[in-house]
Design an enzyme around this catalytic site. Structure first.
Site, PDB file in Angstrom:
ATOM      1  N   HIS A  95       0.840  -1.193   0.000  1.00 36.99           N
ATOM      2  CA  HIS A  95       0.000   0.000   0.000  1.00 36.99           C
ATOM      3  C   HIS A  95       0.876   1.243   0.000  1.00 36.99           C
ATOM      4  O   HIS A  95       1.826   1.357   0.786  1.00 36.99           O
ATOM      5  CB  HIS A  95      -0.916   0.023   1.224  1.00 36.99           C
ATOM      6  CG  HIS A  95      -1.860   1.193   1.218  1.00 36.99           C
ATOM      7  ND1 HIS A  95      -2.974   1.237   0.418  1.00 36.99           N
ATOM      8  CD2 HIS A  95      -1.831   2.375   1.885  1.00 36.99           C
ATOM      9  CE1 HIS A  95      -3.609   2.387   0.604  1.00 36.99           C
ATOM     10  NE2 HIS A  95      -2.919   3.094   1.490  1.00 36.99           N
ATOM     11  N   SER A  96       0.566   2.194  -0.881  1.00 35.93           N
ATOM     12  CA  SER A  96       1.274   3.468  -0.990  1.00 35.93           C
ATOM     13  C   SER A  96       2.765   3.202  -1.240  1.00 35.93           C
ATOM     14  O   SER A  96       3.102   2.578  -2.244  1.00 35.93           O
ATOM     15  CB  SER A  96       1.020   4.311   0.265  1.00 35.93           C
ATOM     16  OG  SER A  96       1.364   5.654   0.054  1.00 35.93           O
ATOM     17  N   LEU A  97       3.653   3.635  -0.347  1.00 35.52           N
ATOM     18  CA  LEU A  97       5.073   3.319  -0.524  1.00 35.52           C
ATOM     19  C   LEU A  97       5.276   1.826  -0.708  1.00 35.52           C
ATOM     20  O   LEU A  97       6.119   1.385  -1.511  1.00 35.52           O
ATOM     21  CB  LEU A  97       5.876   3.813   0.684  1.00 35.52           C
ATOM     22  CG  LEU A  97       7.338   3.362   0.771  1.00 35.52           C
ATOM     23  CD1 LEU A  97       8.138   3.829  -0.437  1.00 35.52           C
ATOM     24  CD2 LEU A  97       7.971   3.849   2.069  1.00 35.52           C
ATOM     25  N   ALA A  99       3.492  -0.265  -2.257  1.00 35.81           N
ATOM     26  CA  ALA A  99       3.231  -0.680  -3.636  1.00 35.81           C
ATOM     27  C   ALA A  99       4.465  -0.479  -4.502  1.00 35.81           C
ATOM     28  O   ALA A  99       4.807  -1.330  -5.330  1.00 35.81           O
ATOM     29  CB  ALA A  99       2.050   0.100  -4.208  1.00 35.81           C
ATOM     30  N   SER A 123      -1.758  -0.887  -4.073  1.00 35.37           N
ATOM     31  CA  SER A 123      -2.884  -0.239  -3.407  1.00 35.37           C
ATOM     32  C   SER A 123      -2.505   1.197  -3.052  1.00 35.37           C
ATOM     33  O   SER A 123      -1.453   1.441  -2.460  1.00 35.37           O
ATOM     34  CB  SER A 123      -3.219  -1.044  -2.141  1.00 35.37           C
ATOM     35  OG  SER A 123      -4.165  -0.402  -1.329  1.00 35.37           O
TER      36      SER A 123
END
Length: 253
Positions: A95-97, A99, A123
């Site tokens: 998720h975020s970083l 990803a 994500s």
């Protein structure tokens, strides 16, 4: 699959043992996050999935270690630890970083000739070839950095309001944002790995349009699904996210 070198894997990956699991889900946290985001995922996904979450240097049980401030310093030891994981198919979730780390980890796995994941779930993170559109915060003075975290959300106000606690957390938080801000996509060939992209319906940092560009990063299947919520829907919508992940892990035969 991978051989067993548990001493390398142990600092990086934590999770409940799942001896009957058919596959492993490796979860990578957002900037400032850790394995706590994924603590209920094993229960939500059921016994057929072993959930392992990454603990980066500088937080949790690894608090005394120097945080990584650029992607290579995080990526290379993380890839070194992969051979210590169990002998079963695996999927990456970030998720975020996380990803970005998951995608770059796939590239590093391919370069090393290690077994590739069966899939990659990205994500809340725009496609890696898109330029970073937000202001740089990692080098801001402490009070401005804290305010930037407050604007972004995700860090509890009870934490932000304690200067002494924030001073302990600040090095790892700044390091994560330094990775985000310094990242540049190198234009390697697309992966041959299915990608599932999850976009928050109210996430202005990674809209569905920006996440749709992940389709260019694979020659295999691609799917984009909305999830209700803002940037941190991975925390607020765990049941919805794991339902989508479960379907991705077990596609129709």
């Amino acid at each position: 699959m991978f051989g067993i070198t548990r001493s390398l894997a142990a600092p990086w990956w934590t999770g409940e043992p799942a001896p009957l699991a058919e596959r492993t889900l490796l979860c990578l946290p957002y900037a400032g996050g850790g394995p706590q985001t994924y603590r209920r995922w094993g229960e939500l996904l059921g016994p057929s999935v072993e959930v392992l979450a990454m603990t980066p240097p500088g937080r949790g049980r690894r608090y005394g270690e120097e945080p990584c401030r650029d992607l290579p310093s995080l990526l290379h030891p993380l890839a070194d630890a992969l051979p210590g994981l169990p002998h079963r198919p695996y999927v990456l979730f970030g998720h975020s970083l996380g990803a970005t780390v998951g995608y770059e980890l796939c590239l590093e796995i391919r370069r090393r000739g290690l077994p590739m994941p069966q899939g990659l779930v990205v994500s809340g993170r725009q496609a890696p070839d898109l330029p970073w559109r937000f202001r740089q915060v990692s080098e801001l003075p402490d009070d401005e950095f804290t305010e930037a975290l407050r604007d972004l959300g995700g860090t509890p106000e009870a934490v932000l309001a304690q200067p002494e606690l924030m001073s302990l957390l600040m090095p790892a938080l700044r390091a994560d944002f330094a990775i985000v801000e310094s990242y540049r996509h190198r234009g390697e060939p697309p992966l041959d790995v299915p990608i599932l992209a999850l976009a928050g319906t109210e996430d202005d940092r990674a809209s569905a349009d920006h996440m749709a560009r992940w389709a260019d990063r694979t020659t295999a299947s691609f799917a984009l699904h909305p999830v209700h919520g803002g940037h941190f829907f991975v925390d607020t919508q765990a049941a919805a996210v794991t339902e989508l992940v479960s379907a991705f892990l077990s596609p129709p035969r």
